[in-house]
Design an enzyme around this catalytic site. Structure first.
Site, PDB file in Angstrom:
ATOM      1  N   GLU A 172       0.827  -1.208   0.000  1.00 49.34           N
ATOM      2  CA  GLU A 172       0.000   0.000   0.000  1.00 49.34           C
ATOM      3  C   GLU A 172       0.863   1.261   0.000  1.00 49.34           C
ATOM      4  O   GLU A 172       0.588   2.198  -0.739  1.00 49.34           O
ATOM      5  CB  GLU A 172      -0.945   0.028   1.212  1.00 49.34           C
ATOM      6  CG  GLU A 172      -2.107  -0.949   1.141  1.00 49.34           C
ATOM      7  CD  GLU A 172      -3.167  -0.592   0.109  1.00 49.34           C
ATOM      8  OE1 GLU A 172      -3.100   0.493  -0.500  1.00 49.34           O
ATOM      9  OE2 GLU A 172      -4.067  -1.423  -0.107  1.00 49.34           O
TER      10      GLU A 172
ATOM     11  N   ASP B  81      -6.218   8.382  -0.367  1.00 53.40           N
ATOM     12  CA  ASP B  81      -5.787   7.343   0.572  1.00 53.40           C
ATOM     13  C   ASP B  81      -4.611   7.881   1.380  1.00 53.40           C
ATOM     14  O   ASP B  81      -3.708   8.508   0.813  1.00 53.40           O
ATOM     15  CB  ASP B  81      -5.359   6.082  -0.174  1.00 53.40           C
ATOM     16  CG  ASP B  81      -6.506   5.451  -0.955  1.00 53.40           C
ATOM     17  OD1 ASP B  81      -7.665   5.647  -0.563  1.00 53.40           O
ATOM     18  OD2 ASP B  81      -6.233   4.758  -1.947  1.00 53.40           O
TER      19      ASP B  81
END
Length: 129
Positions: free
Chosen positions: A35, A52
């Site tokens: 991520e 994000d």
């Protein structure tokens, strides 16, 4: 802050992620690798206008408030900036909510694509935990 693999594993374990909702520590370390590359300051804008945030790339549409995502739900009840903290506490606490939400770790696309069904224990191998 950019964490080392074992450093992050130790921090996540200390914060209670090991086997949280049945997911071993290796799953969490693997997710963080793909991520954010272990970077607490990572941010990525999405095509829907959401962003994000942090080491686990937690999304502003659902989980935090960044003041610029239309219709944000802020289900973790935090400013998104808290997810960029080098101590990862806010990210881990919010991740516990996310993983308890019904889809488990499938909520993380990188986990689904790169970690699920692999030998995630490799991510904590050789670490003093």
């Amino acid at each position: 802050k950019v964490y080392g693999r074992c450093e992050l594993a130790a921090a996540m374990k200390r914060l209670g992620l090991d086997n949280f909702r049945g997911y071993s520590l290796g799953n969490w370390v693997c997710a963080a690798k793909f991520e954010s590359n272990f970077n607490t300051h990572a941010t990525n804008r999405n095509t829907d206008g959401s962003t994000d945030y942090g080491i686990l790339q937690i999304n502003s549409r659902w989980w935090c408030n960044d003041g610029r995502t239309p219709g944000s739900r802020n289900l973790c009840n935090i400013p998104c900036s808290a997810l960029l903290s080098s101590d990862t506490i806010a990210s881990v606490n919010c991740a516990k909510k996310i993983v308890s939400d019904g889809n488990g770790m499938n909520a993380w696309v990188a986990w689904r694509k790169r970690c699920k069904g692999t030998d995630v224990n490799a991510w904590t191998r050789g670490c003093r935990l």
